[in-house]
Scaffold this motif. Structure first.
Motif, PDB file in Angstrom:
ATOM      1  N   PRO A  23       0.803  -1.231   0.000  1.00 29.07           N
ATOM      2  CA  PRO A  23       0.000   0.000   0.000  1.00 29.07           C
ATOM      3  C   PRO A  23       0.834   1.279   0.000  1.00 29.07           C
ATOM      4  CG  PRO A  23      -0.967  -1.598   1.482  1.00 29.07           C
ATOM      5  CD  PRO A  23       0.342  -2.174   1.034  1.00 29.07           C
ATOM      6  N   GLY A  24       2.000   1.258   0.645  1.00 31.19           N
ATOM      7  CA  GLY A  24       2.850   2.449   0.699  1.00 31.19           C
ATOM      8  C   GLY A  24       3.990   2.421  -0.288  1.00 31.19           C
ATOM      9  N   MET A  25       3.841   1.660  -1.369  1.00 30.87           N
ATOM     10  CA  MET A  25       4.923   1.452  -2.326  1.00 30.87           C
ATOM     11  C   MET A  25       5.480   2.754  -2.891  1.00 30.87           C
ATOM     12  SD  MET A  25       4.700  -0.696  -5.912  1.00 30.87           S
ATOM     13  CE  MET A  25       3.480   0.422  -6.645  1.00 30.87           C
ATOM     14  N   LEU A  26       4.612   3.719  -3.151  1.00 30.49           N
ATOM     15  CA  LEU A  26       5.045   4.938  -3.837  1.00 30.49           C
ATOM     16  C   LEU A  26       5.127   6.147  -2.914  1.00 30.49           C
ATOM     17  CD1 LEU A  26       3.126   4.634  -7.242  1.00 30.49           C
ATOM     18  CD2 LEU A  26       5.534   4.160  -6.759  1.00 30.49           C
ATOM     19  N   ASP A  27       5.048   5.943  -1.608  1.00 32.82           N
ATOM     20  CA  ASP A  27       5.106   7.087  -0.694  1.00 32.82           C
ATOM     21  C   ASP A  27       6.432   7.829  -0.821  1.00 32.82           C
ATOM     22  OD1 ASP A  27       2.626   6.403   0.146  1.00 32.82           O
ATOM     23  OD2 ASP A  27       3.218   5.612   2.106  1.00 32.82           O
ATOM     24  N   GLY A  28       7.536   7.092  -0.808  1.00 34.02           N
ATOM     25  CA  GLY A  28       8.842   7.736  -0.961  1.00 34.02           C
ATOM     26  C   GLY A  28       9.016   8.333  -2.332  1.00 34.02           C
ATOM     27  N   ALA A  29       8.570   7.611  -3.374  1.00 35.46           N
ATOM     28  CA  ALA A  29       8.697   8.121  -4.738  1.00 35.46           C
ATOM     29  C   ALA A  29       7.881   9.395  -4.934  1.00 35.46           C
ATOM     30  CB  ALA A  29       8.262   7.053  -5.732  1.00 35.46           C
ATOM     31  N   LEU A  30       6.755   9.514  -4.219  1.00 39.88           N
ATOM     32  CA  LEU A  30       5.918  10.711  -4.345  1.00 39.88           C
ATOM     33  C   LEU A  30       6.662  11.952  -3.864  1.00 39.88           C
ATOM     34  CD1 LEU A  30       3.161  11.942  -5.012  1.00 39.88           C
ATOM     35  CD2 LEU A  30       2.433  11.413  -2.668  1.00 39.88           C
ATOM     36  N   VAL A  31       7.456  11.808  -2.803  1.00 38.75           N
ATOM     37  CA  VAL A  31       8.249  12.944  -2.300  1.00 38.75           C
ATOM     38  C   VAL A  31       9.227  13.403  -3.369  1.00 38.75           C
ATOM     39  CG1 VAL A  31       9.912  13.677  -0.562  1.00 38.75           C
ATOM     40  CG2 VAL A  31       8.008  12.194   0.091  1.00 38.75           C
ATOM     41  N   TYR A  32       9.919  12.449  -3.998  1.00 36.74           N
ATOM     42  CA  TYR A  32      10.859  12.801  -5.059  1.00 36.74           C
ATOM     43  C   TYR A  32      10.128  13.379  -6.277  1.00 36.74           C
ATOM     44  CZ  TYR A  32      14.624  10.346  -2.627  1.00 36.74           C
ATOM     45  OH  TYR A  32      15.577   9.961  -1.719  1.00 36.74           O
ATOM     46  N   ALA A  33       8.949  12.843  -6.576  1.00 37.48           N
ATOM     47  CA  ALA A  33       8.184  13.355  -7.706  1.00 37.48           C
ATOM     48  C   ALA A  33       7.771  14.810  -7.482  1.00 37.48           C
ATOM     49  CB  ALA A  33       6.948  12.487  -7.936  1.00 37.48           C
TER      50      ALA A  33
END
Length: 293
Positions: free
Chosen positions: A214-224
């Motif tokens: 469920p939190g797969m893209l949480d870190g990537a969202l910050v970079y995005a």
């Protein structure tokens, strides 16, 4: 030299993950004038839907296409049912609503599929190719090429098509757009739907490189978000270029700057944001907005 080339190629591959989400954020901003913090959650939900369809025996490509179509409908419904109540009000309130939507979507995914790591199948082969002495997987190369193609299509959409120009007009000034005869409500729904569909593509591309949670893209969202700020909120090209720059610089700094290393490399995008906002507040590729009073 081979190490340097390998770091650059790996950075471009990682940056493509950030760039996929950054493009969806730019699309929502161009269509509605808002920053959508729920974009990562919607992308993960679409990846879970594609995974569930594939597990029934459906071909992976068809499952992904159905998830993209479903995400378009879901994005349009989110705008119509939820976001439309806040779009004409305080922009800060609408942003907070997207954060709440992120929490809600992540919770729904956790309830339906749990927190266990799932392996999302890859659309591309896992074999590697040699480029100037560096080994890069076909999957990473195909992901990067796909992001470049989507970036070009978005740039073409906003600059050369009637739909793109209508979306930008509605985002810039919905009242004037309505007086010009544009269906503001319909354009907003289309914008959110396209962004959700783009997020579904991002989820399908990123899922195989990360474990599906469920939190797969949480870190990537910050970079995005960092890439969007660096590249410019109104520039798909800028968002992708900034995402690649972040990915490459992270790799180079973590290896060649011992004081930073792997643990502190997350500070790289924030240092870049600090510098860019001082030198060029609208982002590297963003347009300077002039307000007449």
């Amino acid at each position: 030299m081979e190490t340097l080339i390998q770091l650059v190629i790996d950075g471009l591959s990682t940056g493509s993950i950030y760039g996929a989400l950054a493009l969806a954020i730019v699309l929502v901003n161009q269509a509605t004038g808002l920053i959508n913090f729920a974009q990562g959650g919607l992308a993960v939900l679409s990846a879970y839907i594609a995974y569930a369809l594939q597990q029934t025996g459906m071909p992976l490509l068809l499952a992904v296409l159905l998830a993209i179509a479903g995400s378009f409908i879901l994005g349009a419904l989110v705008e119509r049912v939820l976001m439309r109540r806040f779009e004409r009000g305080d922009p800060d309130t609408a942003v907070v609503v997207t954060i709440g939507l992120l929490t809600l979507v992540t919770g729904i995914a956790a309830v339906l599929w749990g927190y266990n790591n799932l392996q999302f199948p890859s659309l591309f082969p896992l074999t590697g190719v040699n480029i100037l002495g560096a080994v890069v997987s076909v999957r990473s190369l195909a992901t990067t090429i796909t992001i470049v193609a989507i970036m070009a299509l978005l740039q073409l959409l906003f600059m050369r098509t009637k739909l793109g120009l209508a979306l930008r007009a509605v985002a810039d000034n919905p009242d004037s757009a309505a007086l010009s005869g544009l269906p503001v409500g319909r354009m907003l729904m289309v914008g959110w739907g396209l962004a959700a569909a783009l997020g579904a593509i991002a989820g399908a591309l990123v899922g195989p490189q990360l474990t599906l949670t469920p939190g797969m893209l949480d870190g990537a969202l910050v970079y995005a978000l960092a890439a969007v700020i660096l590249g410019g909120l109104d520039s798909p090209i800028g968002a992708v270029a900034a995402a690649w720059a972040i990915g490459v610089l992270e790799n180079l700094v973590s290896v060649y700057v011992p004081a930073v290393g792997h643990d502190l490399k997350i500070a790289v995008p924030f240092v870049l944001i600090f510098v860019i906002l001082i030198v060029r507040p609208q982002g590297l590729f963003g347009r300077k907005v002039v307000v007449r009073v």
